[in-house]
Enzyme design. Structure first.
Site, mmCIF file in Angstrom:
data_model
loop_
_atom_site.group_PDB
_atom_site.id
_atom_site.type_symbol
_atom_site.label_atom_id
_atom_site.label_comp_id
_atom_site.label_asym_id
_atom_site.label_seq_id
_atom_site.Cartn_x
_atom_site.Cartn_y
_atom_site.Cartn_z
ATOM 1 N N TYR A 53 0.811 -1.206 0.000
ATOM 2 C CA TYR A 53 0.000 0.000 0.000
ATOM 3 C C TYR A 53 0.853 1.269 0.000
ATOM 4 O O TYR A 53 0.326 2.366 -0.220
ATOM 5 C CB TYR A 53 -0.932 0.036 1.213
ATOM 6 C CG TYR A 53 -1.849 -1.134 1.382
ATOM 7 C CD1 TYR A 53 -2.092 -2.044 0.359
ATOM 8 C CD2 TYR A 53 -2.493 -1.352 2.600
ATOM 9 C CE1 TYR A 53 -2.935 -3.119 0.528
ATOM 10 C CE2 TYR A 53 -3.341 -2.426 2.785
ATOM 11 C CZ TYR A 53 -3.554 -3.312 1.759
ATOM 12 O OH TYR A 53 -4.388 -4.380 1.949
ATOM 13 N N HIS A 115 1.044 -11.509 1.708
ATOM 14 C CA HIS A 115 0.025 -10.743 0.996
ATOM 15 C C HIS A 115 -0.602 -11.540 -0.149
ATOM 16 O O HIS A 115 -1.820 -11.515 -0.336
ATOM 17 C CB HIS A 115 0.631 -9.445 0.461
ATOM 18 C CG HIS A 115 -0.380 -8.373 0.245
ATOM 19 N ND1 HIS A 115 -0.086 -7.031 0.313
ATOM 20 C CD2 HIS A 115 -1.711 -8.426 -0.024
ATOM 21 C CE1 HIS A 115 -1.172 -6.321 0.089
ATOM 22 N NE2 HIS A 115 -2.173 -7.134 -0.118
#
Length: 294
Positions: A53, A115
């Site tokens: 992010y 992730h």
């Protein structure tokens, strides 16, 4: 028992995790810092970020400020981050995770996830997470975006069972097979993109249910998550919406409405293609590993 933002679920290693938190996907550092401060000010106890992010620094700054402003301690907040695809592998994960802790201004995280299951490296990455866990730098470890085949691979090779699998989950994307597998193996399903964007929030069927309870569609969806035993992390960069997303504890969906929403599933994912095929990085990072086998 009365539920509220401090209500937790018990992970398979005994760690208590808040069932509702704040997500910060697609938020820059400035926005992430402000959103974290607002969320903690208004009672949120869980924050979810990731290296991908590119806002761990903002989350760390926001967390530091919020703890000081609200006279709280680090252990009062449940912090999640994730291992970036390009960092996967045993040695690389261990080395790069040090930088994540530095950006987050903490010496541990409460939950550390892989992730995406990068082909050829995710088992070595999991081995690194187990070391991080045993060394005390993560209170729990888990996975994200793992299908059943890859979850079975992890379970076959793991010495520590994943505590969480974070998946896209909302009324139009319910991952029923994956949820059933997680339930069977005592792995909590956590919803990313729980509100599903405009396609879900504009659904007239959900609006009819929301009107019945005098609530917003978002509030109905998040309440549905709670009643299905899902951990959920709605994202917002607006203080009023952050407050509204937490106002879900003064009503309960009846069984008929829960069943009706359960029937809305369209297997409709926001960034996935071809049924678990994911190529490259939609946020522009230089990481072109094919995450799912073709």
């Amino acid at each position: 028992m009365t539920l509220n933002l401090e209500s937790t679920v018990t992970l398979n290693n005994g760690v208590q995790m808040p069932q509702v938190g704040l997500g910060v996907w697609k938020v820059n550092n400035t926005g992430a810092s402000q959103s974290v401060q607002w969320a903690i000010k208004h009672g949120y106890k869980a924050i979810d970020t990731a290296k991908q992010y590119d806002n761990e620094k903002g989350v760390g700054l926001g967390l530091k400020k919020a703890l000081a402003d609200n006279n709280m301690k680090r252990e009062d907040i449940f912090l999640t981050t994730k291992i970036f695809n390009g960092d996967q592998g045993y040695d690389s994960t261990l080395e790069q995770f040090k930088g994540q802790l530095k950006r987050l201004q903490t010496d541990y995280v409460d939950l550390l996830l892989i992730h995406w299951p990068v082909d050829g490296t995710y088992l070595e990455t999991w081995r690194a997470l187990e070391k991080i866990y045993h060394d005390g730098y993560a209170r729990a470890i888990g996975i994200s975006n793992f299908d059943i085949t890859k979850m079975k691979d992890i379970l076959l090779n793991a010495s520590v069972k994943p505590a969480v699998n974070q998946m896209e989950f909302n009324p139009l994307c319910q991952e029923e097979d994956i949820k059933a597998f997680c339930d069977k193996h005592n792995i909590y399903l956590e919803a990313w993109s729980p509100l599903g964007g405009g396609a879900v929030l504009g659904d007239t069927r959900l609006k009819k249910i929301a009107d019945k309870y005098n609530k917003s569609v978002a509030q109905v969806i998040l309440r549905w998550d709670l009643q299905r035993g899902i951990i959920t992390i709605p994202k917002s960069v607006h203080e009023a919406r952050i407050i509204q997303n937490a106002d879900i504890y003064d009503f309960e969906l009846d069984d008929k409405d829960v069943a009706e929403i359960n029937g809305f599933d369209e297997d409709k994912r926001s960034i996935w293609y071809g049924g678990f095929f994911w190529h490259g990085n939609p946020d522009g990072y230089k990481d072109e590993v094919d995450v799912w086998d073709d």
